[in-house]
Enzyme design. Structure first.
Site, PDB file in Angstrom:
ATOM      1  N   ASP A  11       4.574   0.510  11.891  1.00 41.61           N
ATOM      2  CA  ASP A  11       3.377  -0.131  11.331  1.00 41.61           C
ATOM      3  C   ASP A  11       3.217  -1.593  11.753  1.00 41.61           C
ATOM      4  OD1 ASP A  11       2.801   2.244  10.103  1.00 41.61           O
ATOM      5  OD2 ASP A  11       3.504   1.647   8.111  1.00 41.61           O
ATOM      6  N   ARG A  58       0.586  14.376  12.900  1.00 41.38           N
ATOM      7  CA  ARG A  58       1.048  14.199  11.525  1.00 41.38           C
ATOM      8  C   ARG A  58       1.218  15.513  10.751  1.00 41.38           C
ATOM      9  NH1 ARG A  58      -1.146   8.676   9.123  1.00 41.38           N
ATOM     10  NH2 ARG A  58       0.934   8.712   8.225  1.00 41.38           N
ATOM     11  N   LYS A  89       0.834  -1.220   0.000  1.00 41.25           N
ATOM     12  CA  LYS A  89       0.000   0.000   0.000  1.00 41.25           C
ATOM     13  C   LYS A  89       0.862   1.261   0.000  1.00 41.25           C
ATOM     14  CE  LYS A  89      -1.664   1.592   4.070  1.00 41.25           C
ATOM     15  NZ  LYS A  89      -1.367   2.987   4.415  1.00 41.25           N
ATOM     16  N   ASN A  90       1.863   1.286   0.879  1.00 42.40           N
ATOM     17  CA  ASN A  90       2.622   2.527   1.035  1.00 42.40           C
ATOM     18  C   ASN A  90       3.626   2.763  -0.098  1.00 42.40           C
ATOM     19  OD1 ASN A  90       1.112   3.026   3.247  1.00 42.40           O
ATOM     20  ND2 ASN A  90       2.683   2.484   4.742  1.00 42.40           N
ATOM     21  N   LEU A 113       7.913  19.397   7.131  1.00 47.29           N
ATOM     22  CA  LEU A 113       9.129  18.993   6.404  1.00 47.29           C
ATOM     23  C   LEU A 113       8.869  18.950   4.892  1.00 47.29           C
ATOM     24  CD1 LEU A 113      10.287  16.178   8.853  1.00 47.29           C
ATOM     25  CD2 LEU A 113      11.321  18.445   8.595  1.00 47.29           C
ATOM     26  N   CYS A 127      -4.703  12.405  12.550  1.00 44.35           N
ATOM     27  CA  CYS A 127      -5.446  11.154  12.705  1.00 44.35           C
ATOM     28  C   CYS A 127      -5.157  10.579  14.062  1.00 44.35           C
ATOM     29  CB  CYS A 127      -5.123  10.182  11.582  1.00 44.35           C
ATOM     30  SG  CYS A 127      -3.444   9.626  11.617  1.00 44.35           S
ATOM     31  N   ILE A 149       3.080  18.453   8.299  1.00 37.92           N
ATOM     32  CA  ILE A 149       3.723  18.357   6.976  1.00 37.92           C
ATOM     33  C   ILE A 149       4.786  19.446   6.801  1.00 37.92           C
ATOM     34  CG2 ILE A 149       1.841  17.192   5.727  1.00 37.92           C
ATOM     35  CD1 ILE A 149       1.197  20.084   4.623  1.00 37.92           C
ATOM     36  N   ARG A 203      -8.764  -0.457   4.208  1.00 41.28           N
ATOM     37  CA  ARG A 203      -7.889   0.577   3.636  1.00 41.28           C
ATOM     38  C   ARG A 203      -6.528  -0.001   3.292  1.00 41.28           C
ATOM     39  NH1 ARG A 203      -6.361   4.364   7.659  1.00 41.28           N
ATOM     40  NH2 ARG A 203      -4.844   4.671   6.015  1.00 41.28           N
TER      41      ARG A 203
HETATM   42  N1  EPU Z   1       6.836  14.412  10.589  1.00 43.05           N
HETATM   43  C1  EPU Z   1       7.074  15.734  10.881  1.00 43.05           C
HETATM   44  N2  EPU Z   1       6.924  16.640   9.863  1.00 43.05           N
HETATM   45  C2  EPU Z   1       6.590  16.289   8.608  1.00 43.05           C
HETATM   46  C3  EPU Z   1       6.346  14.930   8.319  1.00 43.05           C
HETATM   47  C4  EPU Z   1       6.492  14.006   9.342  1.00 43.05           C
HETATM   48  O1  EPU Z   1       7.390  16.094  12.025  1.00 43.05           O
HETATM   49  O2  EPU Z   1       6.499  17.163   7.750  1.00 43.05           O
HETATM   50  C5  EPU Z   1       6.984  13.416  11.661  1.00 43.05           C
HETATM   51  C6  EPU Z   1       5.690  12.632  11.914  1.00 43.05           C
HETATM   52  O3  EPU Z   1       4.857  13.335  12.810  1.00 43.05           O
HETATM   53  C7  EPU Z   1       6.232  11.358  12.504  1.00 43.05           C
HETATM   54  C8  EPU Z   1       7.520  11.138  11.722  1.00 43.05           C
HETATM   55  O4  EPU Z   1       7.884  12.425  11.212  1.00 43.05           O
HETATM   56  O5  EPU Z   1       6.567  11.543  13.858  1.00 43.05           O
HETATM   57  C9  EPU Z   1       7.441  10.149  10.581  1.00 43.05           C
HETATM   58  O6  EPU Z   1       6.326  10.442   9.748  1.00 43.05           O
HETATM   59  P1  EPU Z   1       6.365  10.180   8.199  1.00 43.05           P
HETATM   60  O7  EPU Z   1       6.284  11.467   7.485  1.00 43.05           O
HETATM   61  O8  EPU Z   1       7.516   9.284   7.875  1.00 43.05           O
HETATM   62  O9  EPU Z   1       4.999   9.392   7.973  1.00 43.05           O
HETATM   63  P2  EPU Z   1       4.154   9.437   6.651  1.00 43.05           P
HETATM   64  O10 EPU Z   1       5.086   9.528   5.506  1.00 43.05           O
HETATM   65  O11 EPU Z   1       3.060  10.400   6.758  1.00 43.05           O
HETATM   66  C10 EPU Z   1       4.210   6.871   6.117  1.00 43.05           C
HETATM   67  C11 EPU Z   1       3.210   5.745   6.018  1.00 43.05           C
HETATM   68  C12 EPU Z   1       2.717   5.383   7.405  1.00 43.05           C
HETATM   69  C13 EPU Z   1       3.912   4.975   8.260  1.00 43.05           C
HETATM   70  C14 EPU Z   1       4.937   6.114   8.296  1.00 43.05           C
HETATM   71  C15 EPU Z   1       6.208   5.770   9.051  1.00 43.05           C
HETATM   72  C16 EPU Z   1       2.171   6.063   3.864  1.00 43.05           C
HETATM   73  C17 EPU Z   1       0.938   6.361   3.089  1.00 43.05           C
HETATM   74  N3  EPU Z   1       2.081   6.147   5.186  1.00 43.05           N
HETATM   75  O12 EPU Z   1       3.506   7.974   6.672  1.00 43.05           O
HETATM   76  O13 EPU Z   1       1.864   4.261   7.236  1.00 43.05           O
HETATM   77  O14 EPU Z   1       3.505   4.677   9.572  1.00 43.05           O
HETATM   78  O15 EPU Z   1       5.308   6.473   6.942  1.00 43.05           O
HETATM   79  O16 EPU Z   1       6.810   4.644   8.516  1.00 43.05           O
HETATM   80  O17 EPU Z   1       3.199   5.732   3.296  1.00 43.05           O
HETATM   81  C18 EPU Z   1       0.178   2.742   7.796  1.00 43.05           C
HETATM   82  O18 EPU Z   1       0.399   2.166   6.715  1.00 43.05           O
HETATM   83  O19 EPU Z   1      -0.568   2.236   8.682  1.00 43.05           O
HETATM   84  C19 EPU Z   1       0.785   4.048   8.053  1.00 43.05           C
HETATM   85  C20 EPU Z   1       0.353   4.872   8.986  1.00 43.05           C
END
Ligand code: EPU
Length: 420
Positions: free
Chosen positions: A306, A120, A22-23, A124, A115, A122, A398
């Protein structure tokens, strides 16, 4: 809302084929916006998040066709304004921002919501895009982004919890069509990011350092259509491996890529589970008495957040004390309270869950709060005495392709109860 009714106590036995990740598929679908030519994506899992991403691409003007596990996308002519409600609902939709900016130099998309697993942010993603020359305003729930042109830059993408997976994907997708060279330090090393880079490379992008924390992208003038087969889902594979161990069964996971799962397999072996590689498959069985293990979630190649909830479901069955520490998402323990309804003894101390395992579990109605929490409840339900009803399983749909059918084929007594 549908629920799952599970009658516990049956060890899982047999074979299961692991679906596409999925990811990986979500950013890969977003990447099809980078070219006007046709892209063909294979081993696409049948998931509601994937359908949702298809709808988002279609709402931007792309032609999206699904046939079996193949999705074809042609984004011949697209617009940069996304449907507010469609994008807001799925966190993964944020990864259309990079491709829209690369292709159109402008984008208007809604902020993805927080969520249950945490806020979560954005920041970065936006920091990286600004470094490439994008002007960004956040107004009335929208991200409004424009650039005269995108220019390569050196940037550091590490945050409080380490690298960002979708943030790295977004910046790479913006940089592939930028002028000059982009160097990302503290890039995410997850296999899903590597898979995206492999797809982009097949489209004509120039990327080096894939799978390492330093990725270099040399912008090209345009990308072309490509075909790609998505990697098997390491999180789905880990979930079935844990379910096999938890139920004291023996399951062969076809297509599971052991090289993407070492942190999980290492912990399973430490807890006494037998894992054998058999060609392109992994055979998992409980080797004897389970032993408690301590786990800390970390960015790849560490133990994945995950799989934290599913591992907790295994540890509640394991006599002794296990400490599970969550370092990626601050609120990712919502499953603990529901596991306690089944009889588990868990206390939360800051970022750690202290699990006193080995208490008998008995079935109860429980509520799934997020995707991986739902998987943990299913695993616990498979081991509990009596019936467990897991409510709100739209979360499972999902991210797990036909989980009820796959578990049934392994001998589980599990039924989907459809809401009338
Ligand atoms: N973070 C920030 N700022 C940002 C982005 C992230 O502080 O701009 C923090 C987040 O709050 C968190 C950490 O960085 O503490 C890591 O978050 P990341 O951005 O890596 O998560 P994501 O890219 O939004 C993806 C997966 C998640 C998975 C995470 C971590 C997808 C669609 N989602 O999310 O998957 O847990 O990476 O590996 O790829 C799941 O599949 O159940 C799921 C939640």
């Amino acid at each position: 809302m549908d629920s799952l009714l599970i009658k516990g106590g049956v060890p899982l036995h047999g074979d299961v084929t692991i679906s596409g990740a999925k990811n990986a598929v979500l950013p890969i679908m977003a990447a099809t916006l980078l070219t006007a030519e046709k892209c063909v994506i294979r081993r696409v899992p049948d998931l509601s998040d994937v359908k949702f991403m298809g709808k988002i691409l279609a709402s931007l003007g792309a032609e999206v066709k699904a046939e079996g596990d193949t999705v074809t996308v042609q984004a011949a002519k697209i617009k940069g304004v996304g449907d507010y409600d469609l994008i807001r609902k799925m966190r993964g939709s944020i990864c259309i921002l990079g491709p829209l900016l690369a292709r159109l130099h402008k984008a208007k998309v809604s902020l993805p919501g927080g969520c249950v697993i945490g806020t979560r942010p954005i920041d970065l993603h936006l920091k990286g895009l600004r470094a490439l020359g994008v002007g960004i305003k956040v107004e009335s729930g929208y991200i409004l982004a424009t650039a005269k042109k995108l220019t390569g830059a050196d940037l550091f993408l590490g945050g409080r919890a380490g690298p960002t997976v979708l943030g790295t994907a977004n910046i790479i997708m913006a940089a592939v069509l930028a002028e000059g060279v982009t160097l990302i330090e503290s890039a995410a090393c997850e296999p899903e990011v590597m898979d995206l880079c492999n797809f982009l490379t097949a489209m004509g992008a120039k990327i080096t350092g894939v799978g390492s924390p330093t990725i270099t992208i040399t912008g090209v003038k345009e990308l072309h259509g490509a075909e790609h087969e998505v990697i098997p889902d390491r999180i789905e594979a880990a979930t079935y491996a844990i379910a096999a161990a938890a139920t004291n069964g023996e399951v062969t996971l076809h297509g599971a890529r052991a090289e993407h799962m070492n942190a999980v397999l290492d912990k399973l072996r430490e807890s006494g589970v037998k894992v054998e590689r058999q060609g392109a498959a992994l055979k998992v069985r409980r080797g004897g008495r389970l032993k408690p293990v301590d786990i800390t979630t970390l960015p790849y190649a560490g133990f994945p957040t995950d799989v934290q909830a599913q591992m907790m479901a295994l540890m509640i069955l394991t006599p002794g004390i296990s400490i599970i520490t969550e370092r990626i998402f601050e609120s990712r323990f919502t499953h603990a309270a529901e596991l306690m309804r089944l009889g588990a003894d868990i206390s939360i101390e800051g970022p750690s869950a202290i699990v006193k395992g080995g208490k008998p579990l008995s079935g109860a109605p429980v509520m799934a709060s997020d995707l991986r929490a739902s998987a943990a409840l299913v695993i616990a339900g498979l081991c509990a005495k009596g019936a467990t009803q897991v409510n709100r399983i739209y979360h499972l749909d999902r991210g797990y392709e036909k989980m009820d059918d796959k578990l049934k084929a392994l001998g589980a007594r599990i039924e989907r109860v459809e809401e009338t």
